[in-house]
Design a protein around this motif. Structure first.
Motif, mmCIF file in Angstrom:
data_model
loop_
_atom_site.group_PDB
_atom_site.id
_atom_site.type_symbol
_atom_site.label_atom_id
_atom_site.label_comp_id
_atom_site.label_asym_id
_atom_site.label_seq_id
_atom_site.Cartn_x
_atom_site.Cartn_y
_atom_site.Cartn_z
ATOM 1 N N PRO A 1 1.796 -1.169 -1.606
ATOM 2 C CA PRO A 1 0.520 -1.101 -0.894
ATOM 3 C C PRO A 1 0.280 0.294 -0.325
ATOM 4 O O PRO A 1 1.225 1.009 -0.007
ATOM 5 C CB PRO A 1 0.702 -2.115 0.244
ATOM 6 N N VAL A 2 -0.944 0.677 -0.191
ATOM 7 C CA VAL A 2 -1.277 1.956 0.423
ATOM 8 C C VAL A 2 -1.304 1.777 1.928
ATOM 9 O O VAL A 2 -2.017 0.918 2.449
ATOM 10 C CB VAL A 2 -2.645 2.473 -0.074
ATOM 11 N N ALA A 3 -0.515 2.552 2.637
ATOM 12 C CA ALA A 3 -0.445 2.447 4.090
ATOM 13 C C ALA A 3 -1.488 3.348 4.740
ATOM 14 O O ALA A 3 -2.055 4.239 4.114
ATOM 15 C CB ALA A 3 0.958 2.826 4.562
ATOM 16 N N VAL A 4 -1.738 3.103 6.026
ATOM 17 C CA VAL A 4 -2.707 3.918 6.750
ATOM 18 C C VAL A 4 -2.174 5.334 6.954
ATOM 19 O O VAL A 4 -2.909 6.314 6.875
ATOM 20 C CB VAL A 4 -3.021 3.269 8.120
ATOM 21 N N VAL B 1 -4.284 0.889 -5.856
ATOM 22 C CA VAL B 1 -3.165 1.818 -5.696
ATOM 23 C C VAL B 1 -2.832 2.472 -7.027
ATOM 24 O O VAL B 1 -2.630 3.685 -7.124
ATOM 25 C CB VAL B 1 -1.931 1.089 -5.134
ATOM 26 N N PHE B 2 -2.754 1.666 -8.057
ATOM 27 C CA PHE B 2 -2.419 2.157 -9.391
ATOM 28 C C PHE B 2 -3.458 3.172 -9.850
ATOM 29 O O PHE B 2 -3.122 4.254 -10.357
ATOM 30 C CB PHE B 2 -2.346 0.976 -10.353
ATOM 31 N N HIS B 3 -4.728 2.812 -9.677
ATOM 32 C CA HIS B 3 -5.815 3.702 -10.095
ATOM 33 C C HIS B 3 -5.742 5.026 -9.352
ATOM 34 O O HIS B 3 -5.891 6.102 -9.951
ATOM 35 C CB HIS B 3 -7.156 3.018 -9.815
ATOM 36 N N LYS B 4 -5.470 4.972 -8.056
ATOM 37 C CA LYS B 4 -5.404 6.199 -7.270
ATOM 38 C C LYS B 4 -4.213 7.049 -7.680
ATOM 39 O O LYS B 4 -4.290 8.282 -7.694
ATOM 40 C CB LYS B 4 -5.330 5.859 -5.782
ATOM 41 N N ALA B 5 -3.102 6.408 -8.028
ATOM 42 C CA ALA B 5 -1.923 7.156 -8.479
ATOM 43 C C ALA B 5 -2.218 7.905 -9.771
ATOM 44 O O ALA B 5 -1.782 9.049 -9.954
ATOM 45 C CB ALA B 5 -0.746 6.207 -8.678
ATOM 46 N N VAL B 6 -2.959 7.264 -10.667
ATOM 47 C CA VAL B 6 -3.327 7.917 -11.928
ATOM 48 C C VAL B 6 -4.175 9.156 -11.661
ATOM 49 O O VAL B 6 -3.967 10.220 -12.260
ATOM 50 C CB VAL B 6 -4.088 6.929 -12.840
ATOM 51 N N GLU B 7 -5.139 9.020 -10.764
ATOM 52 C CA GLU B 7 -6.046 10.125 -10.489
ATOM 53 C C GLU B 7 -5.378 11.222 -9.656
ATOM 54 O O GLU B 7 -5.734 12.395 -9.762
ATOM 55 C CB GLU B 7 -7.283 9.605 -9.764
ATOM 56 N N THR B 8 -4.418 10.848 -8.824
ATOM 57 C CA THR B 8 -3.776 11.815 -7.933
ATOM 58 C C THR B 8 -2.753 12.676 -8.644
ATOM 59 O O THR B 8 -2.550 13.842 -8.277
ATOM 60 C CB THR B 8 -3.100 11.083 -6.760
#
Length: 231
Positions: free
Chosen positions: A36-39, A76-83
């Motif tokens: 999960p993405v934490a704050v 989360v997965f999508h953001k990891a790909v873009e990051t």
């Protein structure tokens, strides 16, 4: 020292993520597999990096069991790909891992994902020694999926005996991660020598190295592929 501490934290995060994937594969339910993405921005960065390291296997329960991933895990997965896109000088395995993640997004979230694009170059596998081939395939075990075609998969299909040799070598060297990754590929290949005793080999790898979540993940994927339980 700080770099070493960060590396240790990332390794722990990857292990935790892999454990979640294994649990989901065993239960047949995509229950909190992805991190999960934490704050906290630092914790968020660590979570994204862990997903990027594990690659497409972070969503393996959805891929193999045909269950939709929870929206937060997909985000989360999508953001990891873009990051973490591969750089211009990235190693071939890094480029292929990123390509596999984009293909996973296209499969699981076609309305919000662009296509994976052209396949990266796979020329480095042409004529590779069986030792190098096995090593590279193990690194790219997330591409070992039933019915999925890629240049990497075709390289494996054309050399089942060499991959079997690499599996045996990895077992003898007690390199359980490489053995598990090679074993996962072998479950997809025709022409694997019966004398290999793949099922017994996978049992042995699990006995000796299965406490490592990264090994257990590959073995569970291999078992599901072997039995056709994903259908």
């Amino acid at each position: 020292m700080k770099q070493s501490g960060t590396s240790s934290l990332l390794q722990d995060a990857v292990q935790d993520l892999a454990s979640g994937v294994v649990s989901a594969l065993r239960s047949g339910d995509h229950a909190r597999a992805a991190a999960p993405v934490a704050v906290d921005p630092e914790a968020e960065g660590l979570a994204l990096a862990a997903v990027r390291v594990l690659g497409a296997d972070a969503l393996l329960p959805s891929t193999l069991l045909h269950t939709p991933p929870p929206p937060d895990e997909l985000a989360v997965f999508h953001k990891a790909v873009e990051t973490y896109p591969p750089g211009a000088q990235a190693a071939p395995t890094v480029a292929w891992s990123h390509w596999a993640m984009r293909r996973t997004l296209l499969r699981l979230d076609p309305g919000h994902a662009g296509g994976p694009g052209e396949e990266p170059d796979a020329a480095w596998l042409e004529g590779a020694s069986w030792q190098l081939l096995t090593h590279q395939l193990a690194v790219l075990a997330a591409l070992a999926l039933p019915g999925e075609d890629s240049a990497v998969a075709r390289a494996a299909v054309h050399r089942p005996v060499d991959v079997a040799r690499g599996f045996v070598r990895a077992v003898r060297r007690r390199d359980w991660r490489q053995a598990a990754g090679a074993g996962r590929w072998l479950t997809l290949l025709d022409g694997v020598p019966k004398t290999l005793g793949l099922d017994n080999g996978l049992d042995f790898v699990e006995l000796m190295g299965g406490q490592d979540p990264l090994v257990a993940l590959q073995l569970r994927a291999a078992r599901l592929t072997r039995t056709g339980a994903f259908v």
